[in-house]
Motif scaffolding. Structure first.
Motif, PDB file in Angstrom:
ATOM      1  N   TYR A 114      -3.930  -2.560   2.383  1.00  0.00           N
ATOM      2  CA  TYR A 114      -3.455  -1.941   1.147  1.00  0.00           C
ATOM      3  C   TYR A 114      -3.778  -0.453   1.128  1.00  0.00           C
ATOM      4  N   GLY A 115      -5.030  -0.129   1.467  1.00  0.00           N
ATOM      5  CA  GLY A 115      -5.447   1.271   1.459  1.00  0.00           C
ATOM      6  C   GLY A 115      -4.832   2.073   2.580  1.00  0.00           C
ATOM      7  N   MET A 121      -8.735   7.955  -6.846  1.00  0.00           N
ATOM      8  CA  MET A 121      -7.433   7.992  -7.507  1.00  0.00           C
ATOM      9  C   MET A 121      -7.006   9.416  -7.802  1.00  0.00           C
ATOM     10  N   THR A 148      -5.760  10.368  -4.343  1.00  0.00           N
ATOM     11  CA  THR A 148      -4.626   9.536  -3.953  1.00  0.00           C
ATOM     12  C   THR A 148      -3.327  10.028  -4.581  1.00  0.00           C
ATOM     13  N   ALA A 149      -3.374  10.289  -5.856  1.00  0.00           N
ATOM     14  CA  ALA A 149      -2.167  10.678  -6.583  1.00  0.00           C
ATOM     15  C   ALA A 149      -1.737  12.109  -6.290  1.00  0.00           C
ATOM     16  N   SER A 190      -5.526   8.257   4.016  1.00  0.00           N
ATOM     17  CA  SER A 190      -5.277   6.817   3.991  1.00  0.00           C
ATOM     18  C   SER A 190      -6.020   6.107   5.122  1.00  0.00           C
ATOM     19  N   SER A 223      -0.337   4.024   3.569  1.00  0.00           N
ATOM     20  CA  SER A 223       0.230   5.365   3.687  1.00  0.00           C
ATOM     21  C   SER A 223       0.140   5.926   5.097  1.00  0.00           C
ATOM     22  N   ALA A 252      -0.170   1.888 -11.773  1.00  0.00           N
ATOM     23  CA  ALA A 252      -1.558   1.513 -11.517  1.00  0.00           C
ATOM     24  C   ALA A 252      -2.259   0.979 -12.764  1.00  0.00           C
ATOM     25  N   ASN A 309      -9.530   5.822   4.028  1.00  0.00           N
ATOM     26  CA  ASN A 309      -9.551   4.772   3.013  1.00  0.00           C
ATOM     27  C   ASN A 309      -9.567   3.397   3.676  1.00  0.00           C
ATOM     28  N   GLY A 369       0.810  -1.216   0.000  1.00  0.00           N
ATOM     29  CA  GLY A 369       0.000   0.000   0.000  1.00  0.00           C
ATOM     30  C   GLY A 369       0.838   1.258   0.000  1.00  0.00           C
ATOM     31  N   TYR A 403       0.319   4.155  -2.470  1.00  0.00           N
ATOM     32  CA  TYR A 403      -0.541   5.312  -2.258  1.00  0.00           C
ATOM     33  C   TYR A 403       0.194   6.500  -1.655  1.00  0.00           C
ATOM     34  N   ALA A 426      -7.255   4.398 -12.285  1.00  0.00           N
ATOM     35  CA  ALA A 426      -5.876   4.742 -11.974  1.00  0.00           C
ATOM     36  C   ALA A 426      -5.208   5.474 -13.130  1.00  0.00           C
TER      37      ALA A 426
END
Length: 411
Positions: A141-142, A235, A238-239, A264, A145, A53, A267, A22, A25, A356
């Protein structure tokens, strides 16, 4: 098959492994420093994240094939090694195009294989709590971060961005490969002790659809589109979470990193919360709520001029992005069966891949054309989320025509 198995230990190990992968992220933490290292623009650096992604369905399918053949542990070893190596090589890159290969391709393939293996195996181990298990394992995973963003920021401040990537890569190798030893593949036909599959599902013919038959069904394309729409807004943020915080709300790099962690955390919580709730009230009702909340949060962040408004919006967006990622694994298993689940979910993951690819690009291009402001991108995501709300009613009508997979074959 009723086999005694410490499935909760496997789930916990898988979740911690996903915390490592993760780290994907947290890319916005690395992005700004990398632009200075290579003296390039933000879109040049973000292309590495986009590639990472966008290729995800390929390793998801590869990992899914291994899971369906009982090779979950092998998949985690292979993917984990590639993931850690990709970070290390990214720290040695001397040009953006090298990042596209190391971070984009190598790390991307490794991350996809690991994620596919952990989620596929976990869902097979919990036919009685599918939404909850998917929510927990994807929460790692989420939520990666939450841990990685502040650590990465500290490492970058003390050592520079490229040494930070190398140190993180080594740590990921040790943790992922070590915890992979605790993972055991779900036995074929696994039924947890004390659980009896619902008679209503067992009484039906059962459905276990292979991927090449699945893609012939209109329902598959509706599910993939809903997946794309649900993940798109997430996304976008996130980015660019760190960049949005700094450019639009005047946050320092360190403060922005904390908001990346807040996003995060939301998320992470959203995946467990919505996964468990969807077990109770159904996937359709959850999706309807999620798309409406996304629309509301996109309007909030677009209109807000305060840090408080920014915080509220990213929490709401994070919860809904997490909900999307926690619900769709269950939807795929329920509509197309568990026998070929690993590959089927990998194919359906093209919805996330589309999000993504387009999410960061839309946000980046709109911001570049508006002096670093993302406002118009938020309005675009708002409209798209309302399309998702309407499409959910189409999904609801179509799913009534589909036979349910046989619960006793959920392995």
């Amino acid at each position: 098959m009723n086999v005694k198995l410490n499935r909760w230990r496997i789930l916990i190990a898988s979740t911690i492994i996903n915390i490592c992968v993760g780290a994907i992220y947290a890319f916005s933490i690395f992005a700004l420093p990398l632009t200075k290292v290579f003296n390039v623009t933000m879109p040049d650096i973000m292309m590495a994240f986009t590639i990472n992604a966008a290729i995800s369905p390929i390793p998801m399918i590869l990992g899914g094939k291994l899971v369906d053949k009982g090779g979950a542990k092998k998949a985690i070893f292979i993917g984990g090694a590639m993931f850690g190596l990709g970070f290390i090589l990214s720290g040695l890159a001397t040009a953006p195009w090298m990042l596209y290969i190391t971070y984009g391709v190598i790390t991307g393939i490794g991350q996809g294989i690991v994620y596919s293996a952990t989620i596929g195996n976990s869902v097979k181990l919990f036919p009685d709590k599918r939404g909850l298990a998917a929510g927990i394992v994807t929460a790692g995973y989420g939520g990666g971060s939450i841990v990685i963003a502040p650590i990465a920021n500290a490492l970058i401040s003390d050592n520079g961005v490229q040494p930070a990537l190398i140190m993180l890569g080594v740590a990921f190798l040790v943790v992922i490969l070590g915890l992979a030893l605790l993972v055991k593949a779900s036995p074929a036909g696994y039924i947890p002790e004390g659980w009896t599959p619902p008679a209503t599902a067992a009484s039906k013919g059962g459905v276990n659809v292979e991927w090449h038959e699945m893609i012939k069904k209109p329902l598959f394309y509706v599910i993939a589109c809903l997946f794309l729409i649900g993940a798109l807004s997430g996304m976008m943020v996130t980015a660019n979470a760190s960049v949005i915080g700094q450019k639009m709300f005047g946050l320092s790099a360190a403060a922005a990193a904390l908001y990346v962690s807040l996003y995060s955390l939301s998320n992470c919580i959203g995946r467990v919360f919505w996964g468990a709730v969807s077990d109770k009230i159904g996937r359709v009702k959850c999706l309807l709520i999620i798309y409406l909340v996304i629309a509301g949060m996109m309007l909030t962040i677009a209109l807000s001029t305060t840090i408080a408004g920014f915080a509220v919006a990213i929490v709401g967006i994070g919860l809904c992005f997490g909900g999307t990622m926690g619900i769709f694994p269950s939807i795929v298993g329920e509509k197309f069966g568990m026998k070929y689940y690993g590959v089927n979910y990998g194919v359906t993951f093209i919805g996330y891949s589309g999000a993504a690819f387009f999410g960061p690009r839309i946000a980046g291009k709109v911001a570049a054309a508006n002096d670093g402001m993302f406002t118009n991108a938020f309005y675009i995501a708002l409209v798209i989320s309302l399309v998702g709300f309407a499409l959910t009613f189409v999904f609801k009508a179509m799913e009534k025509q589909q036979p349910k997979p046989e619960a006793t074959k959920a392995a």
